[in-house]
Design a protein around this motif. Structure first.
Motif, PDB file in Angstrom:
ATOM      1  N   ALA A  89      37.688  40.555  46.146  1.00 24.59           N
ATOM      2  CA  ALA A  89      36.367  39.996  45.824  1.00 24.59           C
ATOM      3  C   ALA A  89      35.763  40.652  44.581  1.00 24.59           C
ATOM      4  N   LEU A  90      36.231  41.841  44.235  1.00 19.58           N
ATOM      5  CA  LEU A  90      35.659  42.585  43.113  1.00 19.58           C
ATOM      6  C   LEU A  90      36.361  42.333  41.781  1.00 19.58           C
ATOM      7  N   ILE A  91      37.536  41.717  41.811  1.00 20.61           N
ATOM      8  CA  ILE A  91      38.307  41.512  40.584  1.00 20.61           C
ATOM      9  C   ILE A  91      38.104  40.075  40.114  1.00 20.61           C
ATOM     10  N   PRO A  92      37.407  39.879  39.006  1.00 18.88           N
ATOM     11  CA  PRO A  92      37.152  38.515  38.512  1.00 18.88           C
ATOM     12  C   PRO A  92      38.452  37.753  38.266  1.00 18.88           C
ATOM     13  N   GLY A  93      38.518  36.534  38.777  1.00 18.28           N
ATOM     14  CA  GLY A  93      39.677  35.670  38.567  1.00 18.28           C
ATOM     15  C   GLY A  93      40.857  35.935  39.482  1.00 18.28           C
ATOM     16  N   TRP A  94      40.767  36.981  40.302  1.00 20.70           N
ATOM     17  CA  TRP A  94      41.914  37.331  41.155  1.00 20.70           C
ATOM     18  C   TRP A  94      42.265  36.195  42.119  1.00 20.70           C
ATOM     19  N   ARG A  95      41.276  35.679  42.808  1.00 24.24           N
ATOM     20  CA  ARG A  95      41.550  34.649  43.819  1.00 24.24           C
ATOM     21  C   ARG A  95      42.135  33.389  43.177  1.00 24.24           C
ATOM     22  N   GLU A  96      41.690  33.034  41.983  1.00 26.91           N
ATOM     23  CA  GLU A  96      42.229  31.857  41.298  1.00 26.91           C
ATOM     24  C   GLU A  96      43.687  32.076  40.913  1.00 26.91           C
TER      25      GLU A  96
END
Length: 176
Positions: A89-96
């Protein structure tokens, strides 16, 4: 450089992955070497063993379709490291990025990586893992509270054994 060299030598493009870059042996090899919980366990416990234990529990519970999903539910972690959920949740773009790789892996393996029963089994096995692998675990783990452990035996296989066991299950799933 935006590609990763896999164990089989196939370059895996992290930005534009395609199904032809995915090999089950690479998945087994990488998952066998990755320790769950970012390595914060009393012994090395691989993502591959975690998947095999879930698979076997579902086979024994007469849920073969879910068992296949359980075996490969973390397959994208062969190309993205196993990052604990709070970090994602803290790493931008990780989930995408994770979703893009999951989609490619699912297409390559010809199977879905997610199912509601596998999510429940994945949560329940946390309780087995916590009891055996984590020093002084916290009393509350949020969503798993009130759930019962699966009751599986955590063995902490060697990397070679974890890879072999994962590949043995995969061979059974896809046939000769």
């Amino acid at each position: 450089m935006t590609w990763l060299q896999t164990a089989s030598g196939v370059p895996f493009d992290l930005v534009n992955p395609t199904p032809d870059m995915v090999r089950p042996h690479d998945i087994a090899h990488a998952l066998a070497g990755q320790c769950r919980y970012a390595g914060h366990t009393s012994r090395h416990y691989s993502v591959a063993e975690h998947c095999v234990l879930m698979h076997d529990w579902l086979v024994a519970s007469s849920m073969p379709r879910a068992a296949r999903t359980a075996l490969i539910h973390d397959a994208a972690e062969a190309y993205l490291p196993d990052i604990p959920s709070p970090w994602k949740a803290l790493i931008p773009g990780w989930r995408e990025q994770e979703q893009r790789i999951e989609d490619v892996v699912a297409e390559a393996l010809g199977w879905v990586l997610h199912s509601p029963i596998v999510k429940v089994v994945d949560a329940r096995i946390l309780l087995d893992e916590r009891a055996v692998l984590l020093a002084d675990p916290p009393q509350s783990w949020g969503p798993v509270e009130g759930m019962q452990p699966l009751g599986v035996m955590i063995r902490c296989w060697s990397r070679d054994r974890a890879r072999e066991e994962w590949m043995r299950r995969w061979a059974r799933e896809v046939g000769p």
